[in-house]
Design a protein around this motif. Structure first.
Motif, PDB file in Angstrom:
ATOM      1  N   TYR A 163     -20.495   4.482  26.502  1.00 19.98           N
ATOM      2  CA  TYR A 163     -19.801   3.827  25.405  1.00 19.98           C
ATOM      3  C   TYR A 163     -18.603   3.013  25.871  1.00 19.98           C
ATOM      4  CZ  TYR A 163     -22.590   6.947  22.509  1.00 19.98           C
ATOM      5  OH  TYR A 163     -23.631   7.604  21.913  1.00 19.98           O
ATOM      6  N   SER A 164     -18.480   2.751  27.143  1.00 19.06           N
ATOM      7  CA  SER A 164     -17.306   2.064  27.670  1.00 19.06           C
ATOM      8  C   SER A 164     -17.128   0.665  27.104  1.00 19.06           C
ATOM      9  CB  SER A 164     -17.345   2.018  29.194  1.00 19.06           C
ATOM     10  OG  SER A 164     -18.451   1.256  29.627  1.00 19.06           O
ATOM     11  N   GLY A 165     -18.202   0.023  26.710  1.00 16.72           N
ATOM     12  CA  GLY A 165     -18.102  -1.318  26.162  1.00 16.72           C
ATOM     13  C   GLY A 165     -17.901  -1.351  24.658  1.00 16.72           C
ATOM     14  N   GLU A 166     -17.821  -0.191  24.026  1.00 15.68           N
ATOM     15  CA  GLU A 166     -17.675  -0.135  22.570  1.00 15.68           C
ATOM     16  C   GLU A 166     -16.267  -0.526  22.133  1.00 15.68           C
ATOM     17  OE1 GLU A 166     -19.915   0.371  20.214  1.00 15.68           O
ATOM     18  OE2 GLU A 166     -21.530   0.671  21.658  1.00 15.68           O
ATOM     19  N   ASN A 167     -16.183  -0.874  20.884  1.00 20.52           N
ATOM     20  CA  ASN A 167     -14.925  -1.254  20.235  1.00 20.52           C
ATOM     21  C   ASN A 167     -13.917  -0.103  20.296  1.00 20.52           C
ATOM     22  OD1 ASN A 167     -13.115  -2.700  18.591  1.00 20.52           O
ATOM     23  ND2 ASN A 167     -14.004  -1.823  16.735  1.00 20.52           N
ATOM     24  N   ARG A 168     -12.653  -0.434  20.505  1.00 20.36           N
ATOM     25  CA  ARG A 168     -11.561   0.547  20.446  1.00 20.36           C
ATOM     26  C   ARG A 168     -10.675   0.168  19.257  1.00 20.36           C
ATOM     27  NH1 ARG A 168      -9.489   2.200  26.463  1.00 20.36           N
ATOM     28  NH2 ARG A 168     -11.533   2.552  27.354  1.00 20.36           N
ATOM     29  N   PRO A 169     -10.987   0.673  18.068  1.00 19.29           N
ATOM     30  CA  PRO A 169     -10.254   0.274  16.868  1.00 19.29           C
ATOM     31  C   PRO A 169      -8.766   0.614  16.964  1.00 19.29           C
ATOM     32  CG  PRO A 169     -12.243   1.479  16.300  1.00 19.29           C
ATOM     33  CD  PRO A 169     -12.061   1.601  17.783  1.00 19.29           C
ATOM     34  N   ASP A 170      -7.955  -0.215  16.311  1.00 27.08           N
ATOM     35  CA  ASP A 170      -6.522   0.053  16.226  1.00 27.08           C
ATOM     36  C   ASP A 170      -6.214   1.096  15.156  1.00 27.08           C
ATOM     37  OD1 ASP A 170      -5.753  -1.663  18.245  1.00 27.08           O
ATOM     38  OD2 ASP A 170      -5.585  -3.387  16.898  1.00 27.08           O
ATOM     39  N   ALA A 171      -7.203   1.499  14.400  1.00 30.56           N
ATOM     40  CA  ALA A 171      -7.011   2.439  13.295  1.00 30.56           C
ATOM     41  C   ALA A 171      -6.552   3.800  13.819  1.00 30.56           C
ATOM     42  CB  ALA A 171      -8.308   2.601  12.518  1.00 30.56           C
ATOM     43  N   GLU A 172      -5.623   4.384  13.099  1.00 29.58           N
ATOM     44  CA  GLU A 172      -5.160   5.739  13.402  1.00 29.58           C
ATOM     45  C   GLU A 172      -5.566   6.621  12.245  1.00 29.58           C
ATOM     46  OE1 GLU A 172      -0.836   7.640  13.430  1.00 29.58           O
ATOM     47  OE2 GLU A 172      -1.196   6.353  15.180  1.00 29.58           O
ATOM     48  N   VAL A 173      -6.304   7.673  12.534  1.00 27.60           N
ATOM     49  CA  VAL A 173      -6.762   8.604  11.511  1.00 27.60           C
ATOM     50  C   VAL A 173      -5.935   9.869  11.656  1.00 27.60           C
ATOM     51  CG1 VAL A 173      -8.727   9.895  10.602  1.00 27.60           C
ATOM     52  CG2 VAL A 173      -9.083   7.630  11.643  1.00 27.60           C
ATOM     53  N   ILE A 174      -5.124  10.177  10.654  1.00 26.21           N
ATOM     54  CA  ILE A 174      -4.238  11.348  10.726  1.00 26.21           C
ATOM     55  C   ILE A 174      -4.836  12.482   9.908  1.00 26.21           C
ATOM     56  CG2 ILE A 174      -1.955  12.250  10.168  1.00 26.21           C
ATOM     57  CD1 ILE A 174      -0.879   9.397  10.639  1.00 26.21           C
ATOM     58  N   VAL A 175      -4.961  13.623  10.555  1.00 19.82           N
ATOM     59  CA  VAL A 175      -5.466  14.833   9.906  1.00 19.82           C
ATOM     60  C   VAL A 175      -4.435  15.916  10.122  1.00 19.82           C
ATOM     61  CG1 VAL A 175      -7.321  16.524   9.827  1.00 19.82           C
ATOM     62  CG2 VAL A 175      -7.845  14.133  10.373  1.00 19.82           C
ATOM     63  N   ARG A 176      -3.897  16.457   9.062  1.00 23.53           N
ATOM     64  CA  ARG A 176      -2.915  17.545   9.155  1.00 23.53           C
ATOM     65  C   ARG A 176      -3.621  18.850   9.523  1.00 23.53           C
ATOM     66  NH1 ARG A 176       2.310  16.838   8.895  1.00 23.53           N
ATOM     67  NH2 ARG A 176       2.341  18.957   8.167  1.00 23.53           N
ATOM     68  N   GLY A 177      -2.936  19.711  10.224  1.00 26.29           N
ATOM     69  CA  GLY A 177      -3.511  20.994  10.612  1.00 26.29           C
ATOM     70  C   GLY A 177      -3.966  21.821   9.431  1.00 26.29           C
ATOM     71  N   THR A 178      -3.266  21.700   8.308  1.00 32.50           N
ATOM     72  CA  THR A 178      -3.593  22.499   7.117  1.00 32.50           C
ATOM     73  C   THR A 178      -4.707  21.892   6.278  1.00 32.50           C
ATOM     74  OG1 THR A 178      -1.798  21.382   5.952  1.00 32.50           O
ATOM     75  CG2 THR A 178      -1.311  23.543   6.928  1.00 32.50           C
ATOM     76  N   ASP A 179      -5.247  20.727   6.661  1.00 32.19           N
ATOM     77  CA  ASP A 179      -6.309  20.070   5.891  1.00 32.19           C
ATOM     78  C   ASP A 179      -7.701  20.538   6.314  1.00 32.19           C
ATOM     79  OD1 ASP A 179      -4.411  18.635   4.511  1.00 32.19           O
ATOM     80  OD2 ASP A 179      -4.600  16.833   5.743  1.00 32.19           O
ATOM     81  N   TYR A 180      -7.829  21.732   6.855  1.00 33.05           N
ATOM     82  CA  TYR A 180      -9.118  22.201   7.354  1.00 33.05           C
ATOM     83  C   TYR A 180     -10.101  22.482   6.220  1.00 33.05           C
ATOM     84  CZ  TYR A 180      -7.018  26.795   6.416  1.00 33.05           C
ATOM     85  OH  TYR A 180      -6.402  27.863   5.831  1.00 33.05           O
TER      86      TYR A 180
END
Length: 167
Positions: free
Chosen positions: A1-18
């Motif tokens: 997957y080295s040639g795949e897109n590296r999105p600038d998006a940041e996905v934040i998941v809180r520890g308590t959101d399990y």
């Protein structure tokens, strides 16, 4: 997957959101050191257990995972986690993720009666740490990358050497 897109998006998941937690002692609450207590964190109080999160990925590409955690003083070993995406371990290194602890000298180095310098015992210093998941073998300097397609994914962690709080 080295040639795949590296999105600038940041996905934040809180520890308590399990989504689910099993086979361990988990709770939500406040945790930290005297000068840095954080509220609404996941407290993984046992060495073992499993926890799963639903994560919505906005764009297909390769992502790295960063965790903010506070190691508990349960043992002298590092925290070890195994990660699965949608029930599958993407590659061997993802099953051997290691999170370090901070160790400091209990006292200053001193000189004994014979003039020898004596190294003091090490004690764990509790502090919040933030790190990208990396190669436990030290072969690569870059963080671990995971290919994720746009949409919802289940990311799960299991351990027999946990004992940490996750922000």
């Amino acid at each position: 997957y080295s040639g795949e897109n590296r999105p600038d998006a940041e996905v934040i998941v809180r520890g308590t959101d399990y989504k689910s937690a099993s086979d361990g002692e988990f709770s939500d609450g406040s945790y930290g050191s005297e000068d840095d207590v954080r509220d609404n964190v996941l407290i993984w109080e046992s060495a073992d257990g499993n926890i799963s999160y639903d994560v919505d990925i906005p764009e297909t590409g390769i992502y790295c995972v960063n965790m903010t955690y506070f190691p508990m003083s349960m043992s002298n070993t590092s925290i070890e986690l195994s990660m699965k995406i949608d029930g599958e371990t993407p590659y061997d290194t993802a099953s051997r993720i290691t999170l370090s602890k901070v160790w400091v000298n209990e006292t200053d180095i001193y000189t004994d009666s014979r003039g020898n310098q004596v190294r003091p015992p090490q004690i764990q210093m509790g502090q919040w740490r933030s790190c990208d998941f990396g190669d436990v073998d030290g072969l690569f300097n870059e963080p671990l990358f995971f290919y994720l397609e746009e949409g919802s994914h289940e990311i799960s962690f299991s351990s027999e050497k946990a004992g940490l709080a996750i922000d």
